[in-house]
Design a protein around this motif. Structure first.
Motif, short mmCIF file in Angstrom:
data_model
loop_
_atom_site.label_atom_id
_atom_site.label_comp_id
_atom_site.label_asym_id
_atom_site.label_seq_id
_atom_site.Cartn_x
_atom_site.Cartn_y
_atom_site.Cartn_z
N VAL A 54 -12.71 2.81 35.58
CA VAL A 54 -14.09 2.30 35.52
C VAL A 54 -14.78 2.89 34.31
CG1 VAL A 54 -16.31 2.13 36.71
CG2 VAL A 54 -14.17 2.07 38.04
N TRP A 97 -12.62 -1.85 35.64
CA TRP A 97 -13.95 -2.46 35.63
C TRP A 97 -14.77 -1.82 34.52
CZ3 TRP A 97 -15.36 -6.21 39.28
CH2 TRP A 97 -16.65 -6.71 39.15
N THR A 137 -20.44 -2.84 43.59
CA THR A 137 -19.21 -2.86 42.78
C THR A 137 -18.39 -1.58 42.91
OG1 THR A 137 -20.27 -4.33 41.18
CG2 THR A 137 -18.28 -3.17 40.47
N ASP A 143 -20.32 -7.31 33.42
CA ASP A 143 -19.36 -6.79 34.40
C ASP A 143 -18.02 -7.43 34.08
OD1 ASP A 143 -20.66 -5.13 36.76
OD2 ASP A 143 -22.09 -6.72 36.24
N SER A 195 -13.87 -7.35 34.82
CA SER A 195 -12.73 -6.87 35.60
C SER A 195 -11.45 -7.32 34.91
CB SER A 195 -12.78 -7.43 37.03
OG SER A 195 -12.45 -8.81 37.04
N THR A 216 -8.59 -5.83 41.43
CA THR A 216 -8.71 -5.41 40.03
C THR A 216 -8.32 -3.95 39.88
OG1 THR A 216 -10.17 -5.42 38.09
CG2 THR A 216 -11.13 -4.69 40.17
N ARG A 252 -13.78 -8.53 41.81
CA ARG A 252 -13.37 -7.23 42.38
C ARG A 252 -12.00 -7.29 43.04
NH1 ARG A 252 -18.76 -7.35 44.36
NH2 ARG A 252 -17.99 -7.90 46.43
N CYS A 306 -14.88 -1.43 44.96
CA CYS A 306 -13.65 -1.28 44.16
C CYS A 306 -12.89 -0.02 44.55
CB CYS A 306 -14.00 -1.27 42.68
SG CYS A 306 -14.46 -2.88 41.98
#
Length: 348
Positions: free
Chosen positions: A162, A131, A145, A238, A240, A128, A125, A149
């Motif tokens: 995202v 994501w 998350t 997940d 990033s 970043t 995280r 973020c």
């Protein structure tokens, strides 16, 4: 004497010059009664010429000795120096390429504890700008998350992209399949304190959609998309900008790979293509369905009606409250403290 004689033989000219200099020096300090001045001058002049001749001879001899060495160095080692430097550069390039290949071959690193998984997520995280998530219902995404973020992006005033793919809550079959799979692994309640049923799967997915709208309305630089899948997966991805984390149902087991590796790049492609094939939630309608900091029951119901995901008719006020609670008060399955942001108190 044994050491002096060989040295004198190899350096005869220098030894003679040194001897003459000493003799002349001695004669020069002797009184006139022993050696007349005229004789001393003649001896000094003559000896000086001899010494100069010996020095010149020594210089010439040294040059003759050094010539083959200089020729060898010039024509041999120095001539080959460019070739050797080129070979050295080739070796360095080969070593660098080999190192990169070995790094790429180290596809994943296994994580063996909740704490290690949570730490890896925290590193992913950090700073970043994007994501991507694909998994079941996105519980950890909602709990940690997404809020973390968004908070970091807001603090740095930067853009955040995202992409989320979860189970379609309107697909009864996939919800039941996922719930059965989770129950088959453990009948006891999980880290959130709940057991898995088809209704829970449905609510968790609805909660992920609601959380996406809630955060999108509160941060203008958040570009978020949600896709709904009609198939389930046993993995959770997940990804990033710096690393990939793949988790399974065991909260103490996971895998991670750094950006730039073969595994990371191929998983990135997989997530992109999978998201494109999923049923897209119209997040662009976030302005038309405003949500309060503490969403009301009517706001939540209207949201899902307007975006084409109506809540089941069997849902009562308690069920809607449960969806909102899961969206903004999700329990971290890895045991981290809940994210610090406004928690809703859905009212009727």
């Amino acid at each position: 004497m044994k050491r002096l004689l060989p040295w004198a033989g190899q350096n005869a000219d220098g030894a003679i010059a040194l001897l003459l200099a000493v003799v002349i020096g001695v004669l020069g300090v002797m009184p006139d009664t022993v050696v007349p001045d005229e004789t001393q001058d003649q001896l000094v002049n003559a000896a000086t010429l001899v010494i100069m001749a010996l020095v010149a001879t020594a210089l010439l001899r040294d040059r003759v000795r050094q010539a083959p060495v200089e020729e060898t160095i010039t024509s041999g080692a120095l001539a080959e120096l460019p070739v050797r430097l080129a070979r050295l550069e080739e070796i360095e390039t080969l070593v660098h390429g080999t190192r990169r290949a070995l790094d790429s071959l180290q596809l994943v690193r296994v994580l063996g504890s909740r704490q290690e998984i949570a730490q890896c997520h925290a590193e992913a995280r950090k700073d970043t700008t994007r994501w991507s998530f694909k998994g079941g219902t996105g519980t950890y995404l909602r709990a940690v998350t997404l809020p973390e973020c968004v908070a970091a992006a807001r603090r740095d005033k930067r853009h955040l992209t995202v992409r989320v793919e979860v189970i379609d809550p309107t697909d009864t079959d996939v919800c039941e399949t996922y719930a059965h799979y989770r129950r088959s692994l453990a009948d006891a309640p999980d880290a959130t304190g709940e057991t898995w049923t088809a209704d829970r799967v449905r609510k968790e997915s609805y909660a992920t959609v609601l959380a996406a709208f809630w955060h999108r309305q509160r941060y203008g630089l958040l570009d978020i998309g949600v896709g709904l899948s009609s198939t389930m997966t046993t993995f959770r991805w997940d990804l990033s900008a710096t690393r990939l984390i793949m988790t399974v149902e065991d909260p103490n087991k996971a895998m991670t790979a750094l950006a730039g590796t073969f595994y990371y790049e191929n998983c990135d492609t997989e997530l992109r293509l999978s998201f494109e094939q999923a049923r897209r939630v119209p997040l662009e309608m976030y302005k038309k369905v405003p949500l309060s900091d503490e969403p009301t029951l009517e706001e939540v119901q209207e949201l899902f009606e307007r975006v084409g995901l109506p809540l089941p008719k069997t849902y009562n006020g308690k069920d809607v409250v449960d969806v909102a609670r899961k969206a903004l008060r999700a329990v971290d399955p890895y045991g981290e403290p809940a994210a610090r942001f406004t928690r809703p108190n859905v009212s009727t």
